[in-house]
Design a protein around this motif. Sequence first.
Motif, PDB file in Angstrom:
ATOM      1  N   GLU A   1     -19.368 -22.762 -31.818  1.00 55.05           N
ATOM      2  CA  GLU A   1     -19.332 -21.349 -32.197  1.00 55.05           C
ATOM      3  C   GLU A   1     -17.952 -20.732 -32.078  1.00 55.05           C
ATOM      4  OE1 GLU A   1     -21.034 -19.352 -28.130  1.00 55.05           O
ATOM      5  OE2 GLU A   1     -22.441 -20.526 -29.311  1.00 55.05           O
ATOM      6  N   THR A   2     -17.129 -21.202 -31.135  1.00 53.79           N
ATOM      7  CA  THR A   2     -15.743 -20.756 -31.025  1.00 53.79           C
ATOM      8  C   THR A   2     -14.865 -21.976 -30.803  1.00 53.79           C
ATOM      9  OG1 THR A   2     -15.713 -20.496 -28.606  1.00 53.79           O
ATOM     10  CG2 THR A   2     -16.531 -18.618 -29.916  1.00 53.79           C
ATOM     11  N   SER A   3     -13.571 -21.801 -30.942  1.00 58.07           N
ATOM     12  CA  SER A   3     -12.659 -22.940 -30.787  1.00 58.07           C
ATOM     13  C   SER A   3     -12.581 -23.431 -29.355  1.00 58.07           C
ATOM     14  CB  SER A   3     -11.261 -22.545 -31.273  1.00 58.07           C
ATOM     15  OG  SER A   3     -10.764 -21.462 -30.509  1.00 58.07           O
ATOM     16  N   THR A   4     -13.060 -22.636 -28.396  1.00 62.09           N
ATOM     17  CA  THR A   4     -12.998 -23.032 -26.988  1.00 62.09           C
ATOM     18  C   THR A   4     -14.336 -23.470 -26.428  1.00 62.09           C
ATOM     19  OG1 THR A   4     -13.337 -20.738 -26.281  1.00 62.09           O
ATOM     20  CG2 THR A   4     -11.064 -21.470 -26.558  1.00 62.09           C
ATOM     21  N   PHE A   5     -15.432 -23.160 -27.099  1.00 59.03           N
ATOM     22  CA  PHE A   5     -16.758 -23.392 -26.529  1.00 59.03           C
ATOM     23  C   PHE A   5     -17.007 -24.877 -26.269  1.00 59.03           C
ATOM     24  CE2 PHE A   5     -21.348 -24.137 -26.864  1.00 59.03           C
ATOM     25  CZ  PHE A   5     -21.805 -23.264 -25.886  1.00 59.03           C
ATOM     26  N   ALA A   6     -17.200 -25.212 -24.980  1.00 63.41           N
ATOM     27  CA  ALA A   6     -17.518 -26.589 -24.557  1.00 63.41           C
ATOM     28  C   ALA A   6     -16.594 -27.617 -25.205  1.00 63.41           C
ATOM     29  CB  ALA A   6     -18.969 -26.914 -24.861  1.00 63.41           C
ATOM     30  N   ARG A   7     -15.365 -27.218 -25.455  1.00 63.83           N
ATOM     31  CA  ARG A   7     -14.459 -28.048 -26.259  1.00 63.83           C
ATOM     32  C   ARG A   7     -14.239 -29.438 -25.664  1.00 63.83           C
ATOM     33  NH1 ARG A   7      -8.581 -26.083 -28.502  1.00 63.83           N
ATOM     34  NH2 ARG A   7      -7.695 -28.118 -28.985  1.00 63.83           N
ATOM     35  N   SER A   8     -14.020 -29.505 -24.359  1.00 66.18           N
ATOM     36  CA  SER A   8     -13.703 -30.802 -23.763  1.00 66.18           C
ATOM     37  C   SER A   8     -14.920 -31.706 -23.660  1.00 66.18           C
ATOM     38  CB  SER A   8     -13.084 -30.609 -22.382  1.00 66.18           C
ATOM     39  OG  SER A   8     -13.931 -29.831 -21.563  1.00 66.18           O
ATOM     40  N   VAL A   9     -16.121 -31.169 -23.828  1.00 70.02           N
ATOM     41  CA  VAL A   9     -17.342 -31.980 -23.826  1.00 70.02           C
ATOM     42  C   VAL A   9     -17.771 -32.301 -25.251  1.00 70.02           C
ATOM     43  CG1 VAL A   9     -19.778 -32.064 -23.180  1.00 70.02           C
ATOM     44  CG2 VAL A   9     -18.110 -31.045 -21.624  1.00 70.02           C
TER      45      VAL A   9
ATOM     46  N   ASN B   1      -8.384 -30.238 -24.363  1.00 67.20           N
ATOM     47  CA  ASN B   1      -9.184 -31.411 -24.713  1.00 67.20           C
ATOM     48  C   ASN B   1      -9.424 -32.300 -23.511  1.00 67.20           C
ATOM     49  OD1 ASN B   1      -9.333 -30.673 -27.422  1.00 67.20           O
ATOM     50  ND2 ASN B   1      -7.487 -31.803 -27.977  1.00 67.20           N
ATOM     51  N   TYR B   2      -8.617 -32.127 -22.450  1.00 62.34           N
ATOM     52  CA  TYR B   2      -8.778 -32.956 -21.261  1.00 62.34           C
ATOM     53  C   TYR B   2      -9.926 -32.403 -20.418  1.00 62.34           C
ATOM     54  CZ  TYR B   2      -7.934 -35.033 -16.688  1.00 62.34           C
ATOM     55  OH  TYR B   2      -8.099 -35.689 -15.497  1.00 62.34           O
ATOM     56  N   ASN B   3     -10.930 -33.204 -20.228  1.00 66.92           N
ATOM     57  CA  ASN B   3     -12.128 -32.763 -19.518  1.00 66.92           C
ATOM     58  C   ASN B   3     -11.975 -33.020 -18.014  1.00 66.92           C
ATOM     59  OD1 ASN B   3     -14.661 -31.864 -18.889  1.00 66.92           O
ATOM     60  ND2 ASN B   3     -15.742 -33.619 -19.760  1.00 66.92           N
ATOM     61  N   ARG B   4     -11.155 -32.192 -17.362  1.00 69.58           N
ATOM     62  CA  ARG B   4     -10.926 -32.418 -15.932  1.00 69.58           C
ATOM     63  C   ARG B   4     -12.193 -32.172 -15.115  1.00 69.58           C
ATOM     64  NH1 ARG B   4      -7.430 -28.026 -17.117  1.00 69.58           N
ATOM     65  NH2 ARG B   4      -8.349 -26.008 -16.579  1.00 69.58           N
ATOM     66  N   ALA B   5     -13.148 -31.410 -15.669  1.00 71.25           N
ATOM     67  CA  ALA B   5     -14.419 -31.208 -14.985  1.00 71.25           C
ATOM     68  C   ALA B   5     -15.141 -32.527 -14.750  1.00 71.25           C
ATOM     69  CB  ALA B   5     -15.313 -30.267 -15.796  1.00 71.25           C
ATOM     70  N   PHE B   6     -14.968 -33.485 -15.664  1.00 75.68           N
ATOM     71  CA  PHE B   6     -15.585 -34.808 -15.539  1.00 75.68           C
ATOM     72  C   PHE B   6     -14.605 -35.876 -15.066  1.00 75.68           C
ATOM     73  CE2 PHE B   6     -19.495 -34.820 -18.589  1.00 75.68           C
ATOM     74  CZ  PHE B   6     -19.980 -33.680 -17.964  1.00 75.68           C
ATOM     75  N   GLN B   7     -13.355 -35.767 -15.461  1.00 77.10           N
ATOM     76  CA  GLN B   7     -12.409 -36.860 -15.257  1.00 77.10           C
ATOM     77  C   GLN B   7     -11.380 -36.606 -14.160  1.00 77.10           C
ATOM     78  OE1 GLN B   7     -11.737 -36.996 -19.821  1.00 77.10           O
ATOM     79  NE2 GLN B   7     -11.133 -39.017 -19.085  1.00 77.10           N
ATOM     80  N   GLY B   8     -11.293 -35.385 -13.661  1.00 78.28           N
ATOM     81  CA  GLY B   8     -10.287 -35.074 -12.665  1.00 78.28           C
ATOM     82  C   GLY B   8     -10.460 -35.880 -11.394  1.00 78.28           C
ATOM     83  N   HIS B   9      -9.352 -36.361 -10.836  1.00 77.15           N
ATOM     84  CA  HIS B   9      -9.336 -37.078  -9.559  1.00 77.15           C
ATOM     85  C   HIS B   9      -8.719 -36.141  -8.518  1.00 77.15           C
ATOM     86  CE1 HIS B   9     -10.110 -40.350 -12.249  1.00 77.15           C
ATOM     87  NE2 HIS B   9      -9.892 -41.310 -11.373  1.00 77.15           N
ATOM     88  N   TYR B  10      -9.553 -35.468  -7.759  1.00 76.20           N
ATOM     89  CA  TYR B  10      -9.078 -34.479  -6.799  1.00 76.20           C
ATOM     90  C   TYR B  10      -9.535 -34.831  -5.385  1.00 76.20           C
ATOM     91  CZ  TYR B  10      -8.644 -31.417 -10.952  1.00 76.20           C
ATOM     92  OH  TYR B  10      -8.331 -30.878 -12.177  1.00 76.20           O
ATOM     93  N   ALA B  11      -8.710 -34.470  -4.404  1.00 75.15           N
ATOM     94  CA  ALA B  11      -9.188 -34.475  -3.019  1.00 75.15           C
ATOM     95  C   ALA B  11     -10.192 -33.334  -2.890  1.00 75.15           C
ATOM     96  CB  ALA B  11      -8.021 -34.278  -2.063  1.00 75.15           C
ATOM     97  N   PRO B  12     -11.415 -33.607  -2.416  1.00 73.08           N
ATOM     98  CA  PRO B  12     -12.431 -32.552  -2.375  1.00 73.08           C
ATOM     99  C   PRO B  12     -12.290 -31.602  -1.195  1.00 73.08           C
ATOM    100  CG  PRO B  12     -13.372 -34.615  -1.623  1.00 73.08           C
ATOM    101  CD  PRO B  12     -11.978 -34.928  -2.091  1.00 73.08           C
ATOM    102  N   GLY B  13     -11.360 -31.900  -0.267  1.00 70.08           N
ATOM    103  CA  GLY B  13     -11.162 -31.000   0.858  1.00 70.08           C
ATOM    104  C   GLY B  13     -12.434 -30.804   1.661  1.00 70.08           C
ATOM    105  N   SER B  14     -12.606 -29.600   2.187  1.00 68.02           N
ATOM    106  CA  SER B  14     -13.711 -29.360   3.118  1.00 68.02           C
ATOM    107  C   SER B  14     -15.087 -29.369   2.474  1.00 68.02           C
ATOM    108  CB  SER B  14     -13.485 -28.030   3.848  1.00 68.02           C
ATOM    109  OG  SER B  14     -12.405 -28.151   4.748  1.00 68.02           O
TER     110      SER B  14
ATOM    111  N   ALA C   1     -23.904 -27.317 -17.660  1.00 67.03           N
ATOM    112  CA  ALA C   1     -22.678 -26.683 -18.161  1.00 67.03           C
ATOM    113  C   ALA C   1     -21.488 -27.455 -17.613  1.00 67.03           C
ATOM    114  CB  ALA C   1     -22.600 -25.221 -17.735  1.00 67.03           C
ATOM    115  N   ALA C   2     -20.447 -27.539 -18.419  1.00 64.84           N
ATOM    116  CA  ALA C   2     -19.200 -28.174 -18.000  1.00 64.84           C
ATOM    117  C   ALA C   2     -18.069 -27.471 -18.733  1.00 64.84           C
ATOM    118  CB  ALA C   2     -19.194 -29.673 -18.316  1.00 64.84           C
ATOM    119  N   ALA C   3     -17.273 -26.729 -17.990  1.00 67.36           N
ATOM    120  CA  ALA C   3     -16.247 -25.901 -18.624  1.00 67.36           C
ATOM    121  C   ALA C   3     -14.909 -26.084 -17.941  1.00 67.36           C
ATOM    122  CB  ALA C   3     -16.659 -24.433 -18.571  1.00 67.36           C
ATOM    123  N   ASN C   4     -13.860 -25.937 -18.730  1.00 70.36           N
ATOM    124  CA  ASN C   4     -12.483 -25.996 -18.244  1.00 70.36           C
ATOM    125  C   ASN C   4     -11.748 -24.775 -18.781  1.00 70.36           C
ATOM    126  OD1 ASN C   4     -12.375 -28.890 -17.062  1.00 70.36           O
ATOM    127  ND2 ASN C   4     -13.229 -29.195 -19.099  1.00 70.36           N
TER     128      ASN C   4
END
Length: 635
Positions: A258-266, A383-396, A374-377
Amino acid sequence: MKRTAAIVCLSAVLVTAGCSDSKPDSGGKADPNNEKQASAEVVKSFAAAWVKAWAPNGKPDEAAALTDAPTTFGPRLDGVDTALVAQSATVTPQDEPNCTDGSTCTQELAVEAVLRGIGTMKWTSTATAVKTGDAWKIKASGDTIYPGLGEANYLKRVRALPARASILDRNGRALTANRPVVIVGVASGNVATPATYAAFTKNLDVDGAKLKARAVAAPAGQFVDAITIRAEEWEKLRPAMGKLPGVLTMGGTQSLPETSTFARSVIGTMKTATEETLKNAGPTASSVDQVGTTGLQYAYQQQLAGTPGGTVTLRDGKTKMTIKTVFSQQGKAGVPVKTSLDANLQRAAEAALATSKLPASLVAVQASTGQVLAAANGPDATNYNRAFQGHYAPGSTFKIVTSAALMGSGETANTALPCTNTINVFGKTFKNYDGLAAYGNGSMQKAFNESCNTAFISQHGRLPADGMTKAAAMFGFGKDLKLSIPAYGGEVPAPKDDVAEAASMIGQGTVTASPLQMAMVAGAVQHGAALNPVLVPGKDPAGAAASPLPAATTAALRTMMRTTVTGGTAHVLAANGAVAAKTGTAELVSKGKVITNGWMVGYRGDVAFAVIVEGGASGAKAAGPILKTFLTKFK
């Protein structure tokens, strides 16, 4: 002229025609005075040369040289190849030659031509071999290529693409539809001016210098495409760009959300096929097609695109009228891809991320099924789906896992843990975040609610060397998620020493996770067991990711996460219903500086979630307001 294409050619199947009882001469060549043997030999050679001519980058010269009129037959054979857009062919001589006299023999040829982007067309033509002096040649006739071509008739190919199928949400609502687009480009050569290329760079984020190089190198009279944009976007740009020298446009449709940003990385993006994406698109795709380049559009390209149809007609060379249809293939419509996404929750997630000034991601899953809602960035489209692919320290936020590990060693939510300002583990000093002051002994629940690092680290001696790794496995860490699009399931390696183990207890060191994985951790607490995440039901592996959590551990974690909202670091969500959550602040070194990422994970009802804000000061301050907005937008 022969087109070039990096497509694997089918092997030619060449069957040697039958021969007479006469033997070839001592040089291994057919006896020119034995008409059957000689004509069969030249037909066999001609068939092989024809296959070479219609191969990628092939030329007709060798086949033409075997005819009695090479200068006219070569262009004729090449012209039919171009008209059919053949990517390969097999040409097989059939049976024995039929010789009417000592200088004329005919033999049928079974031809199969793979028409690029359509399929395989089959026909039978007749090669006439004639003796010219001491040599045998193929009579140069259009009928040798296709019956009825003669000297002037020609073949006309038409390809028809079915409408691309939609990607659907969990309720069957279309997340994508075929919408009007405009392909913007320039005329080849030197028609466009420096101002034209500057406008492409400024307004369309197209490298003007590269576009100019392509235009100058392209043959005269060609349209050099630069970018495909929505029709409404072009209408805004048309007053400024439409009249610039050399600018050309073409209309069309493209499968878009529906828009150029909607769920784009998914959902992913679509562009004109490249060599790489053409391979993924399958044998019926064409280099001029719009194909999926990322996300679900790429993963399910062939299912969504369907199968093209096409016709080939024999046309009269003078009148251009159709004599007859010689090939017809019915196209097949694409099949929609139904996802687990909820369109309303996706909009809520994107609206929440739009409030952030820093890069952020939000994932929401259904705790009872593992299905991604839902999965949004954001806040900017990527185009990079960091919601799924990001490698982060999860902290506390990882203290959910740490608490489970300690409970597995015999502790409970009421076990006293000392919260000090700092703690030293074999020379490494750890401290607390968010200005937390030491409060002395308190329960594990209090340490969880206040997110006291030193309290949890003080218990590192209670765990075996692989204690954190095994506890993480209960929450699904370390699995290959095998989703339809790339996703990271996190990693908790066995610590190499006590310092590494202490760091892992607060989600630092070698511990990494994606926002998706941390949403699944929160979902495991709500559900009582870790599940595999699912984006496309029926395609992605579903079900348990590990054995159920111990009942006592589950109950304690639910209470601890709820009291973190009612009276702890996640209090920002207190007005958003029966929310249970855990905050997190993770340190990392970027460009020589220590920065922090802000996390918050949790659940409300059957919806579990995770938010990360890159560069966020803390989970409560950075991720908390985003989640509050998200939870306010749906019930």
